[in-house]
Design a protein around this motif. Structure first.
Motif, PDB file in Angstrom:
ATOM      1  N   LYS A   1      -5.897  -3.898 -16.044  1.00 62.36           N
ATOM      2  CA  LYS A   1      -7.054  -2.744 -16.513  1.00 62.36           C
ATOM      3  C   LYS A   1      -7.234  -1.955 -15.311  1.00 62.36           C
ATOM      4  N   ALA A   2      -7.128  -2.568 -13.845  1.00 66.51           N
ATOM      5  CA  ALA A   2      -7.456  -1.648 -12.882  1.00 66.51           C
ATOM      6  C   ALA A   2      -6.219  -0.813 -12.987  1.00 66.51           C
ATOM      7  N   ALA A   3      -5.024  -1.100 -12.966  1.00 65.99           N
ATOM      8  CA  ALA A   3      -4.001   0.334 -12.820  1.00 65.99           C
ATOM      9  C   ALA A   3      -3.978   1.047 -13.924  1.00 65.99           C
ATOM     10  N   ILE A   4      -4.523   0.620 -15.127  1.00 64.98           N
ATOM     11  CA  ILE A   4      -4.839   1.689 -16.310  1.00 64.98           C
ATOM     12  C   ILE A   4      -5.858   2.623 -15.918  1.00 64.98           C
ATOM     13  N   ASP A   5      -6.733   2.012 -15.210  1.00 62.09           N
ATOM     14  CA  ASP A   5      -8.127   2.975 -14.664  1.00 62.09           C
ATOM     15  C   ASP A   5      -7.478   4.067 -13.704  1.00 62.09           C
ATOM     16  N   ALA A   6      -6.619   3.361 -12.665  1.00 61.79           N
ATOM     17  CA  ALA A   6      -6.206   4.074 -11.729  1.00 61.79           C
ATOM     18  C   ALA A   6      -5.117   5.386 -12.079  1.00 61.79           C
ATOM     19  N   LEU A   7      -4.413   5.081 -13.221  1.00 63.84           N
ATOM     20  CA  LEU A   7      -3.474   6.033 -13.762  1.00 63.84           C
ATOM     21  C   LEU A   7      -4.397   7.120 -14.614  1.00 63.84           C
ATOM     22  N   THR A   8      -5.389   6.716 -15.336  1.00 62.25           N
ATOM     23  CA  THR A   8      -5.932   7.582 -16.099  1.00 62.25           C
ATOM     24  C   THR A   8      -7.043   8.567 -15.291  1.00 62.25           C
ATOM     25  N   THR A   9      -7.542   8.016 -14.070  1.00 59.01           N
ATOM     26  CA  THR A   9      -8.373   8.765 -13.008  1.00 59.01           C
ATOM     27  C   THR A   9      -7.368   9.774 -12.717  1.00 59.01           C
ATOM     28  N   ALA A  10      -6.302   9.342 -12.074  1.00 60.32           N
ATOM     29  CA  ALA A  10      -5.378  10.430 -11.302  1.00 60.32           C
ATOM     30  C   ALA A  10      -4.997  11.415 -12.433  1.00 60.32           C
TER      31      ALA A  10
ATOM     32  N   GLU B   1      -3.785   7.484  -5.130  1.00 64.67           N
ATOM     33  CA  GLU B   1      -2.513   6.526  -4.822  1.00 64.67           C
ATOM     34  C   GLU B   1      -2.870   5.048  -4.228  1.00 64.67           C
ATOM     35  N   THR B   2      -3.922   5.081  -3.488  1.00 59.54           N
ATOM     36  CA  THR B   2      -4.400   3.869  -2.790  1.00 59.54           C
ATOM     37  C   THR B   2      -4.830   3.060  -4.087  1.00 59.54           C
ATOM     38  N   GLN B   3      -5.856   3.843  -5.041  1.00 64.09           N
ATOM     39  CA  GLN B   3      -6.170   2.935  -5.944  1.00 64.09           C
ATOM     40  C   GLN B   3      -5.232   2.256  -6.885  1.00 64.09           C
ATOM     41  N   PHE B   4      -4.071   3.135  -7.187  1.00 65.32           N
ATOM     42  CA  PHE B   4      -3.079   2.425  -8.078  1.00 65.32           C
ATOM     43  C   PHE B   4      -2.276   1.491  -7.123  1.00 65.32           C
ATOM     44  N   ASP B   5      -2.064   1.685  -5.776  1.00 64.72           N
ATOM     45  CA  ASP B   5      -1.459   0.913  -4.858  1.00 64.72           C
ATOM     46  C   ASP B   5      -2.037  -0.797  -5.055  1.00 64.72           C
ATOM     47  N   HIS B   6      -3.238  -0.430  -4.844  1.00 65.25           N
ATOM     48  CA  HIS B   6      -3.971  -1.544  -4.776  1.00 65.25           C
ATOM     49  C   HIS B   6      -3.979  -2.493  -6.136  1.00 65.25           C
ATOM     50  N   ALA B   7      -4.039  -1.994  -7.166  1.00 60.45           N
ATOM     51  CA  ALA B   7      -3.906  -2.720  -8.440  1.00 60.45           C
ATOM     52  C   ALA B   7      -2.345  -3.331  -8.610  1.00 60.45           C
ATOM     53  N   VAL B   8      -1.606  -2.750  -8.115  1.00 64.20           N
ATOM     54  CA  VAL B   8      -0.171  -3.276  -8.240  1.00 64.20           C
ATOM     55  C   VAL B   8      -0.086  -4.421  -7.173  1.00 64.20           C
TER      56      VAL B   8
ATOM     57  N   HIS C   1      -5.304  16.954 -14.533  1.00 63.91           N
ATOM     58  CA  HIS C   1      -5.683  17.985 -15.502  1.00 63.91           C
ATOM     59  C   HIS C   1      -6.775  18.946 -14.965  1.00 63.91           C
ATOM     60  N   ALA C   2      -7.764  18.510 -14.467  1.00 67.00           N
ATOM     61  CA  ALA C   2      -9.008  19.168 -13.666  1.00 67.00           C
ATOM     62  C   ALA C   2      -8.342  20.483 -12.689  1.00 67.00           C
TER      63      ALA C   2
ATOM     64  N   PHE D   1       3.595  13.130 -11.055  1.00 64.03           N
ATOM     65  CA  PHE D   1       2.726  14.331 -11.529  1.00 64.03           C
ATOM     66  C   PHE D   1       1.498  14.567 -10.454  1.00 64.03           C
ATOM     67  N   LEU D   2       1.185  13.618  -9.628  1.00 63.65           N
ATOM     68  CA  LEU D   2       0.161  13.880  -8.513  1.00 63.65           C
ATOM     69  C   LEU D   2       0.894  15.128  -7.422  1.00 63.65           C
ATOM     70  N   HIS D   3       1.889  14.887  -7.396  1.00 61.41           N
ATOM     71  CA  HIS D   3       2.450  15.797  -6.244  1.00 61.41           C
ATOM     72  C   HIS D   3       2.887  17.149  -6.723  1.00 61.41           C
ATOM     73  N   ASP D   4       3.177  17.331  -7.934  1.00 67.59           N
ATOM     74  CA  ASP D   4       3.657  18.461  -8.898  1.00 67.59           C
ATOM     75  C   ASP D   4       2.954  18.613 -10.081  1.00 67.59           C
ATOM     76  N   LEU D   5       1.820  19.537 -10.273  1.00 66.72           N
ATOM     77  CA  LEU D   5       1.244  19.710 -11.181  1.00 66.72           C
ATOM     78  C   LEU D   5       2.031  20.408 -12.201  1.00 66.72           C
ATOM     79  N   ARG D   6       3.198  20.989 -12.223  1.00 70.44           N
ATOM     80  CA  ARG D   6       4.013  21.515 -13.266  1.00 70.44           C
ATOM     81  C   ARG D   6       4.555  20.060 -14.085  1.00 70.44           C
ATOM     82  N   VAL D   7       4.294  19.023 -13.425  1.00 66.71           N
ATOM     83  CA  VAL D   7       5.098  17.755 -14.340  1.00 66.71           C
ATOM     84  C   VAL D   7       3.835  17.109 -15.148  1.00 66.71           C
ATOM     85  N   PRO D   8       4.092  17.068 -16.262  1.00 65.68           N
ATOM     86  CA  PRO D   8       2.988  16.434 -17.134  1.00 65.68           C
ATOM     87  C   PRO D   8       3.023  14.855 -16.769  1.00 65.68           C
ATOM     88  N   PHE D   9       1.822  14.323 -17.370  1.00 65.61           N
ATOM     89  CA  PHE D   9       1.717  12.913 -17.339  1.00 65.61           C
ATOM     90  C   PHE D   9       2.283  11.913 -18.279  1.00 65.61           C
ATOM     91  N   THR D  10       2.797  12.430 -19.523  1.00 64.55           N
ATOM     92  CA  THR D  10       3.658  11.849 -20.146  1.00 64.55           C
ATOM     93  C   THR D  10       5.181  12.507 -20.699  1.00 64.55           C
TER      94      THR D  10
END
Length: 377
Positions: A226-235, A259-266, A240-241, A302-311
């Motif tokens: 669940k923490a990893a889900i939250d990290a990815l959706t927040t990213a 990335e720190t939030q995601f890495d901690h969950a993993v 998107h913003a 997708f964080l490093h290149d905003l042209r890349v979509p999330f899905t």
């Protein structure tokens, strides 16, 4: 429309009573179905030498009687864009337009359409090879009663389908895009996509579904999911913003924090699911953790290149239309027939992405002027 009587005193209104205004209503309707017949007369002229010369037929006119580009476009539109079977295509043309077609005519119209699309196929494949970011996917279909695969390569403005007997690299090579692609691929985790393009991005919709499954199976023991889900959706929200604000990139501090939030969950997931005993199979949760570690760069691209979509939703949406065709027809009789259908579908999908009417581009195709996607500026 004039009122007949006064709504107040109920007296009959005289024809010369003053009109002081009006209200209005509009009715949108269709005309009665009918074919428009254009007769061409090729004059025969006698020269002073006595020889008689007949004028040539206009372009596209070859027989004493024939159907024109509009009727051919209608048949192909129904077969490919609306997934209507041949018999119902013929019946619908008769009911709606008074054009009494045969099933053979509908099949022939589709074959003719595909035969005129060589310039389109060359253009769309070349443009996809040059795209900065492109989506790729594959899905099973039935051809000659056996399992085949339809491969899709696409962007928000381009679509290319190709059917092949193989799901992996042989099918991808036959589609003609991936072996020459130099941009960023957006795919699922199918291993055959590795090694193509200069960079790869994983579809995070698949990652979120797997994380949700792990958490749903053991909400208490697998809280890291669940923490990893939250990290990815927040990213994803942050990326998107940034795009909505017209920014070209996130700052390094923003990326580091996300990335720190995601890495901690993993890391928590890694400690929660330790190595199994020798020769024992890893749990799905542990396999997922290993994939998140192994493909971290592709997941977070997708964080490093905003042209890349999330899905990879673009490819999944485009390939879904072939599944609808499967439900309607059950499959194709031959691989060549499948690829002719897919070629026309590529043409219509790409035109639709450019805001063009599918009937218009089909009519142009049968009139000898196929539409081509514009080359990049």
């Amino acid at each position: 429309h004039r009122p007949a009587a006064c709504g107040g005193c109920e007296n009959v209104l005289a024809q010369d009573a003053e009109a002081v205004g009006f209200s209005w209503s509009q009715v949108f309707d269709l005309p009665e179905p009918r074919l428009i017949v254009t007769e061409h007369r090729m004059l025969k002229v006698r020269c002073h030498c006595g020889h008689i010369t007949r004028a040539d037929h206009p372009h596209g006119v070859k027989a004493p009687t024939q159907y024109g580009p509009g009727v051919h476009a209608l048949a192909v539109y129904q077969l490919v864009h609306q997934h209507v079977p041949c018999l119902r295509t013929a019946t619908g043309a008769a009911d709606l337009h008074g054009a009494h077609l045969s099933e053979g005519f509908a099949h022939t119209a589709l074959d003719r359409a595909a035969s005129h699309l060589a310039p389109f196929s060359e253009r769309v494949v070349a443009l996809l090879q040059l795209a900065d970011v492109a989506h790729f996917d594959e899905s099973g279909i039935r051809v000659a009663s056996s399992l085949h695969w339809v491969h899709v390569a696409c962007t928000t403005h381009l679509t290319w389908y190709k059917a092949h007997a193989k799901r992996g690299k042989a099918g991808m090579a036959d589609a003609g895009v991936l072996p020459y692609f130099t941009g960023t691929t957006v795919t699922d985790a199918w291993s055959s996509y590795l090694g193509y393009g200069t960079a790869g991005a994983l579809c995070n919709a698949h990652i979120l579904r797997d994380l949700d499954g792990v958490h749903h199976t053991d909400p208490t023991g697998q809280q890291w999911a669940k923490a990893a889900i939250d990290a990815l959706t927040t990213a994803n929200d942050a990326a998107h913003a940034a795009r909505e604000a017209g920014r070209e990139a996130l700052t390094s501090d923003e990326i580091t924090s996300l990335e720190t939030q995601f890495d901690h969950a993993v890391r928590v997931g890694r400690s929660t699911n330790p190595d199994p005993p020798p020769k024992a199979k890893k749990s799905f949760a542990r396999q997922l953790v290993d994939r998140l570690i192994r493909r971290r760069e592709d997941i977070l691209r997708f964080l490093h290149d905003l042209r890349v979509p999330f899905t990879n939703n673009q490819a999944e949406q485009d390939i879904r239309m072939t599944k609808i065709q499967m439900k309607v027809s059950g499959g194709w009789r031959t691989l060549d027939g499948a690829n002719r259908w897919l070629l026309v579908r590529s043409y219509l999908s790409t035109a639709r992405k450019h805001g063009l009417n599918p009937m218009t581009v089909l009519r142009d195709l049968f009139a000898g002027n196929p539409w081509l996607p514009p080359a990049p500026a």
